[in-house]
Design an enzyme around this catalytic site. Sequence first.
Site, mmCIF file in Angstrom:
data_model
loop_
_atom_site.group_PDB
_atom_site.id
_atom_site.type_symbol
_atom_site.label_atom_id
_atom_site.label_comp_id
_atom_site.label_asym_id
_atom_site.label_seq_id
_atom_site.Cartn_x
_atom_site.Cartn_y
_atom_site.Cartn_z
ATOM 1 N N GLY A 200 38.831 49.439 43.177
ATOM 2 C CA GLY A 200 39.281 49.063 44.515
ATOM 3 C C GLY A 200 39.797 47.642 44.666
ATOM 4 C CG ASP A 201 39.496 43.124 44.848
ATOM 5 O OD1 ASP A 201 40.723 42.901 44.735
ATOM 6 O OD2 ASP A 201 38.698 42.265 45.260
#
Length: 295
Positions: A200-201
Site C-alpha cells: 500500500g505504500d
Amino acid sequence: MLPRGIKQEAEKVLLDYYGAPAGIEGSSTLGGGSINAAFRVETTEEDVFLKCNDVHSYPDMFEKESAGLSLMRKTRTVYVPEVIGTGKTHSHSFIIMEFIHSGMRKDSFWDDFGKNLAAMHGHSSKMFGLDHDNYMGSLVQSNNRHQNWYDFFILQRLEPQVRLARNSGYLNQGHIDQFQRLYKELINIIPEEKPALVHGDLYSGNYLITDSGTPCILDPATAYNHREVDIAMSTLFGLFDDRFYSSYNEESPMHPGWEQRIDIYNLYPLLVHVNLFGMAYLSSVERITRKFSQG
Ligand code: ADP
C-alpha cells in the site's frame, strides 16, 4: 536519546516478548523517517528497532502498523520484520520490532523481490478493504469493505483525499468535475482483479536490503486492493530495477498495458502528498486527471 518514560515501558514490552527481562543499555537515533522518531536500541538480548510519536496526534498508529506488518509477514513471501510489541507512555506511543541489519543487494535481489511480491499479492480476501482502518503516512486511511474495486478505490481512496484537498483549498470545482469524469472512466481503464493483499505504500523508502542481501518491506498501508497499486507506487519516488517488473510478470502476469495504468493508481499517493506537503504535488494530480478525464 529515547524520549523520557519510554525506556521503562519498552522494557515491559521486551519482557513480554522474550519471557525474561531484557534491559535497555543504550540507543542511537536513526535518520530517514518522515513521520516518526526512530532508534536502534541495544538490549541485553539483541538490538531492536523502536519508533515513537506523539500519543495524542496518532493514538493508534503503531497498533495499525503492527497489524499490517503481521498480516504481510504471515504470508512468508517478501521478508517483513517481526513485531516485538507496541506501547505507550503519557506522551508517546511506540512500536518495537526486529532490527534489520543492512547489507548489499545480492544478484537475485530484484528477481526475488518481484517474485515474492507477486506471491504476497496472491493472498486474497472476499472483499476489497480491510477489517480496520489504518494510516497512509500520517493520514487516516479508510478501509471500509467493498465487493467492487471501482467503488473501493473511489470511495475509500480518492474521495476522502479529494474532500480534504478541497477543504484545504488545493482543489477547486474544476478539479472536482475532472475527478467525477475520471471516476466514470475507471471501468474502461482498469482490468478487474481479485482483492490482493498489498503493502500500500511501496515506494523506494519503504524497503531495506537485509544483511543477507534480500529485500525487506516496512511501513505499510496494508489492505486488500488491486495488486497494481504496489507496482504503481514502486515507480513514484525513486526507481525499482526493471528486473523487479519482469520477475513479477513472470510469476503472475499483469494484464497488458499496466505501464499506462500506473498514473491512475498513483493519484491516491499524490493526493495524500498534496494534503500532507502542499501544492508542489498538485501539478502531477492535474496532469493525470486531465489525461484520463478527457476534460
Ligand atoms: P517513518 O514511519 O517515520 O516513515 P520509517 O519506518 O521509514 O519511519 O523508519 C525510519 C528509519 O529507520 C528509516 O531510515 C528506515 O530505513 C529505518 N528502519 C525502519 N525499520 C527498521 C528496522 N526494522 N530495522 C532497521 N532500520 C529500520
